[in-house]
Design an enzyme around this catalytic site. Structure first.
Site, PDB file in Angstrom:
ATOM      1  N   CYS A  79       9.215  -7.890  23.505  1.00 23.19           N
ATOM      2  CA  CYS A  79       8.473  -7.219  24.584  1.00 23.19           C
ATOM      3  C   CYS A  79       9.288  -7.218  25.889  1.00 23.19           C
ATOM      4  CB  CYS A  79       7.088  -7.817  24.735  1.00 23.19           C
ATOM      5  SG  CYS A  79       5.954  -6.673  25.527  1.00 23.19           S
ATOM      6  N   HIS A 172       4.846  -8.915  19.772  1.00 19.47           N
ATOM      7  CA  HIS A 172       4.913 -10.371  19.976  1.00 19.47           C
ATOM      8  C   HIS A 172       4.616 -11.110  18.673  1.00 19.47           C
ATOM      9  CE1 HIS A 172       4.641 -10.332  24.457  1.00 19.47           C
ATOM     10  NE2 HIS A 172       4.004  -9.205  24.248  1.00 19.47           N
ATOM     11  N   GLU A 174       5.312 -14.041  18.087  1.00 17.08           N
ATOM     12  CA  GLU A 174       5.016 -15.442  18.447  1.00 17.08           C
ATOM     13  C   GLU A 174       3.531 -15.664  18.683  1.00 17.08           C
ATOM     14  OE1 GLU A 174       6.349 -13.182  20.346  1.00 17.08           O
ATOM     15  OE2 GLU A 174       5.714 -13.382  22.433  1.00 17.08           O
TER      16      GLU A 174
HETATM   17  N1  GLN Z   1       5.128  -4.854  30.669  1.00 17.78           N
HETATM   18  C1  GLN Z   1       5.938  -6.035  30.615  1.00 17.78           C
HETATM   19  C2  GLN Z   1       7.285  -5.824  31.279  1.00 17.78           C
HETATM   20  O1  GLN Z   1       7.570  -4.817  31.834  1.00 17.78           O
HETATM   21  C3  GLN Z   1       6.139  -6.518  29.202  1.00 17.78           C
HETATM   22  C4  GLN Z   1       4.838  -7.018  28.635  1.00 17.78           C
HETATM   23  C5  GLN Z   1       4.988  -8.165  27.693  1.00 17.78           C
HETATM   24  O2  GLN Z   1       6.044  -8.786  27.566  1.00 17.78           O
HETATM   25  N2  GLN Z   1       3.899  -8.477  27.058  1.00 17.78           N
HETATM   26  O3  GLN Z   1       8.097  -6.700  31.240  1.00 17.78           O
END
Ligand code: GLN
Length: 192
Positions: A79, A172, A174
């Protein structure tokens, strides 16, 4: 057993550390250049890429991170971590920088514009895995050396990629009970 660091500037560090231990690695938190020097590989967690970038600069970690990635250290970003490993980003904040390493364009908060979070089963490197997306980015485009490992059904968007020793997912793993993505990464680290 490989020693895998989890970049602990911000984000869901503990969850990754637990999954790495379950997948057969020794997990340690990495906040400083000396800690980065001591690991075989690195996980960059989910969280907020803008905050992670600013803290990486404050802690003088951005250049050391770039250097180790350039030297071939295996790294896995989920992410926000995927955003950090992208060579180019869309919809970042003004001046936002990344570590880079994967020849791809990642669009920040791409799914978030439609729906903030969702769960989905999808194929990751040939295995069906349950995934959690939270204000997730997607991969807009990839270079010739990037292998696509997973796509998400709504829109057939690219959400998992690998380029040599670098792995990234929009989702994710995790936050699920499923350790297969972490096992895939630990196997990568063992092979490299
Ligand atoms: N929107 C977040 C970002 O720009 C990422 C979101 C997340 O890691 N759950 O880093």
């Amino acid at each position: 057993m490989p020693t895998i660091g989890v970049l602990a500037l911000q984000g869901d560090v503990r969850e990754h550390a637990r999954m790495l231990q379950e997948a057969g690695a020794t997990a340690v938190a990495v906040r400083r250049p000396a800690e980065l020097d001591a690991v075989d590989a690195l996980v960059i967690p989910g969280g907020e890429s803008t905050t992670m970038w600013k803290l990486a600069e404050t802690f003088d970690m951005l250049q050391p991170l770039r250097m180790r990635v350039k030297e071939g250290m295996p790294a896995y970003g989920s992410c926000a971590g995927m955003i950090m490993l992208a060579d180019r980003i869309e919809d970042g904040i003004a001046g936002q920088q990344t570590i880079g390493g994967i020849d791809m364009v990642v669009r920040r908060n791409a799914f978030g514009r439609q729906v903030d979070s969702f769960e989905e089963d999808l194929d990751f490197a040939g295995e069906r895995v349950h995934t959690v997306f939270i204000r997730a980015p997607w991969v807009e485009s990839v270079g010739a050396d990037v292998e696509v490992l997973g796509r998400c059904e709504p829109g057939d968007r690219i959400v998992a990629v690998r380029q040599g020793p670098l792995l990234a997912t929009s989702f994710h793993p995790e936050l699920t009970g499923d350790t297969r993505v972490h096992r895939y990464f630990v196997d990568m680290v063992r092979e490299l």
